[in-house]
Design a protein around this motif. Structure first.
Motif, PDB file in Angstrom:
ATOM      1  N   UNK A  48       0.797  -1.227   0.000  1.00  0.00           N
ATOM      2  CA  UNK A  48       0.000   0.000   0.000  1.00  0.00           C
ATOM      3  C   UNK A  48       0.830   1.278   0.000  1.00  0.00           C
ATOM      4  N   UNK A  50       1.646   5.015  -0.502  1.00  0.00           N
ATOM      5  CA  UNK A  50       0.771   6.193  -0.506  1.00  0.00           C
ATOM      6  C   UNK A  50       1.384   7.349  -1.271  1.00  0.00           C
ATOM      7  N   UNK A  51       2.710   7.366  -1.358  1.00  0.00           N
ATOM      8  CA  UNK A  51       3.366   8.365  -2.202  1.00  0.00           C
ATOM      9  C   UNK A  51       4.233   7.639  -3.219  1.00  0.00           C
ATOM     10  N   UNK A  73      -7.076   5.931  -6.644  1.00  0.00           N
ATOM     11  CA  UNK A  73      -7.329   6.682  -5.415  1.00  0.00           C
ATOM     12  C   UNK A  73      -6.527   6.153  -4.231  1.00  0.00           C
ATOM     13  N   UNK A  74      -5.668   5.168  -4.472  1.00  0.00           N
ATOM     14  CA  UNK A  74      -4.934   4.532  -3.371  1.00  0.00           C
ATOM     15  C   UNK A  74      -3.626   5.227  -3.061  1.00  0.00           C
ATOM     16  N   UNK A  75      -3.193   6.111  -3.922  1.00  0.00           N
ATOM     17  CA  UNK A  75      -1.838   6.635  -3.806  1.00  0.00           C
ATOM     18  C   UNK A  75      -1.765   7.980  -4.519  1.00  0.00           C
ATOM     19  N   UNK A  76      -0.818   8.800  -4.093  1.00  0.00           N
ATOM     20  CA  UNK A  76      -0.523  10.051  -4.795  1.00  0.00           C
ATOM     21  C   UNK A  76       0.571   9.745  -5.820  1.00  0.00           C
ATOM     22  N   UNK A  78       3.084  11.348  -7.951  1.00  0.00           N
ATOM     23  CA  UNK A  78       3.866  12.528  -8.327  1.00  0.00           C
ATOM     24  C   UNK A  78       4.787  12.166  -9.486  1.00  0.00           C
ATOM     25  N   UNK A  91       0.591  14.702 -17.905  1.00  0.00           N
ATOM     26  CA  UNK A  91      -0.730  15.182 -17.495  1.00  0.00           C
ATOM     27  C   UNK A  91      -1.816  14.610 -18.408  1.00  0.00           C
ATOM     28  N   UNK A  95      -4.942  11.719 -17.841  1.00  0.00           N
ATOM     29  CA  UNK A  95      -6.325  12.032 -18.147  1.00  0.00           C
ATOM     30  C   UNK A  95      -6.938  11.063 -19.160  1.00  0.00           C
ATOM     31  N   UNK A 100      -5.424  10.278 -12.150  1.00  0.00           N
ATOM     32  CA  UNK A 100      -4.878  11.604 -11.909  1.00  0.00           C
ATOM     33  C   UNK A 100      -3.405  11.482 -11.549  1.00  0.00           C
ATOM     34  N   UNK A 101      -2.568  12.058 -12.389  1.00  0.00           N
ATOM     35  CA  UNK A 101      -1.142  12.143 -12.071  1.00  0.00           C
ATOM     36  C   UNK A 101      -0.861  13.591 -11.702  1.00  0.00           C
ATOM     37  N   UNK A 102       0.119  13.825 -10.854  1.00  0.00           N
ATOM     38  CA  UNK A 102       0.472  15.189 -10.461  1.00  0.00           C
ATOM     39  C   UNK A 102       1.862  15.540 -10.970  1.00  0.00           C
ATOM     40  N   UNK A 103       1.941  16.016 -12.220  1.00  0.00           N
ATOM     41  CA  UNK A 103       3.242  16.345 -12.794  1.00  0.00           C
ATOM     42  C   UNK A 103       3.792  17.684 -12.291  1.00  0.00           C
ATOM     43  N   UNK A 123       7.215   6.073  -0.998  1.00  0.00           N
ATOM     44  CA  UNK A 123       6.992   4.638  -0.817  1.00  0.00           C
ATOM     45  C   UNK A 123       7.327   3.842  -2.073  1.00  0.00           C
TER      46      UNK A 123
END
Ligand SMILES: C[S@@+](CC[C@H](N)C(=O)[O-])C[C@H]1O[C@@H](n2cnc3c(N)ncnc32)[C@H](O)[C@@H]1O
Ligand SMILES: [Zn+2]
Lengths: 244, 122
Positions: A48, A50-51, A73-76, A78, A91, A95, A100-103, A123
């Motif tokens: 699991x 998370x990052x 939705x289980x992890x961020x 980046x 990005x 989509x 959702x990716x956070x570039x 992680x």
């Protein structure tokens, strides 16, 4: 084992691939990374994370795949890159595939390092680096130009960029690191450095299909012939899967 | 896009700027709201990694005052729903993030924050 389709990249154009590293069957590296993640999917789901941080996300193919197998939705997720077109493509690829990716435009994990040290760190770290041995100056210029050459020019032993990541202690205490390396990078010494410098145990598994990258267009990666790709999977100590 | 979950992990990294360099302040932002899947377990697990005051303040800067000043001990569903929205559904599409210490401006364009520094700033 569940087999997942590779992410949909149909929105990316020929023009995008003139500026951004293309996951292509004849280069293999992107896909060997997907294979390595997929092979470990059960352990990863159990751990699991998370990052998740992918350094040098390029098209965004690998992070999208990670988000698909671990759950959006289980992890961020980046993603950094120095190439602004890569950040844009990352990005869009997220989509296109409903994740959702956070570039972030950043070199390596620079903008995150301070907070990572306080919040426990990454992680799941993923890096398919510019690993092709070149003159140091060539790598330096490619980094400065932040264009397509930055995708492969790796300087001395192809390790100038990767070394900086190895020196940055950003993994969480149960963190995992998937790093693509080629023979010329001196894989045993990477392994050894990780062990000695950061208390990592010997490589848990050595993922390697012995894929030779000899069909590369020389125009793109002049030194790339006769490469052997490895995905190194490095886990921190006390990982309960270590003995597996 | 810059979501507050990401903003909470970014600091100014200009050479020598090591104190009071977090959180970055938003400036001239254009915000979009986009729904995200609610995942209570993820949020509970993520809470310990959040710098709480920075998140509450950033929410306020973006016009959302729903989070309590103090992190509650019990992370009930009602609280988590608010946290979910602030952390994951507010997207800063345009604008900038400014270092409270050295004033360095990190632009956000088409949803992507530019945290790159020039050689003289590293
Ligand atoms: C071999 S490509 C891999 C792209 C993608 N991850 C994949 O597997 O298809 C290397 C990527 O690293 C990026 N890169 C090079 N130097 C970097 C740095 N210092 N920080 C972040 N990204 C970097 C390049 O722009 C490129 O997108
Ligand atoms: Zn600063």
């Amino acid at each position: 084992m569940l087999s997942l389709p590779t992410p949909d990249l149909s929105h990316l154009t020929h023009e995008d691939y003139e500026r951004v590293y293309e996951p292509a069957a004849n280069k293999e590296d992107t896909f060997i990374l997907l294979d390595a993640l997929e092979a470990d999917v059960e352990e990863l789901l159990e751990a699991k994370p998370r990052i998740c941080l992918e350094i040098g996300s390029g098209s965004g193919c690998v992070s999208t795949f990670a988000a698909k197998i671990l759950g959006p939705s289980e992890c961020l997720y980046l993603c950094t890159d120095i190439n602004k077109h890569a950040a844009r493509c990352t990005h869009l690829t997220g989509r296109q595939n409903n994740v959702t990716l956070d570039p972030v435009l950043s070199s390596l994990s620079d903008a995150f390092n301070q907070r990572f040290r306080k919040c426990g760190g990454v992680d799941l770290l993923i890096f398919n680096p510019p690993y092709v041995p070149t003159a140091d100056e060539e790598a330096l210029n490619a980094q400065g130009d932040a264009d397509i050459a930055g995708a492969w020019a790796g300087g001395k032993l192809g390790m100038e960029i990767t070394n900086q990541v190895l020196n940055n202690d950003i993994l969480s205490h149960s963190g995992r690191f998937y790093l693509v390396a080629v023979k010329q990078n001196d894989v045993p010494s990477i392994q050894e450095r990780m062990n000695i410098e950061q208390g990592m145990p010997p490589l848990r598994h050595h993922y390697s299909d012995r894929i030779f990258l000899d069909s590369l267009p020389l125009r793109i990666r002049p030194h790339a012939a006769d490469e052997v790709l490895d995905v190194l999977h490095l886990s921190q100590p006390f990982d309960k899967h270590l003995t597996a | 896009m810059v979501r507050l979950i990401t903003h909470n992990l970014l600091s100014c990294h200009v050479k020598g700027c090591t104190r009071n360099n977090f959180p970055l302040r938003f400036q001239d932002v254009k915000v979009e709201l986009r729904e995200a899947e609610f995942n209570a377990e993820f949020l509970r697990n993520f809470v310990p990694r959040i710098e709480w005051k920075a998140l509450v303040d950033a929410g306020k800067e973006l016009g959302d005052t729903s989070l309590p000043e103090e992190l509650p001990e019990m992370l009930g569903d009602e609280f988590l729903k608010k946290l979910h929205h602030v952390l994951l559904e507010i997207h800063v599409e345009e604008g900038a993030m400014v270092c409270p210490n050295c004033g360095h401006v990190y632009k956000i364009m088409s949803g992507i924050p530019n945290m790159l520094l020039t050689e003289s700033e590293i």
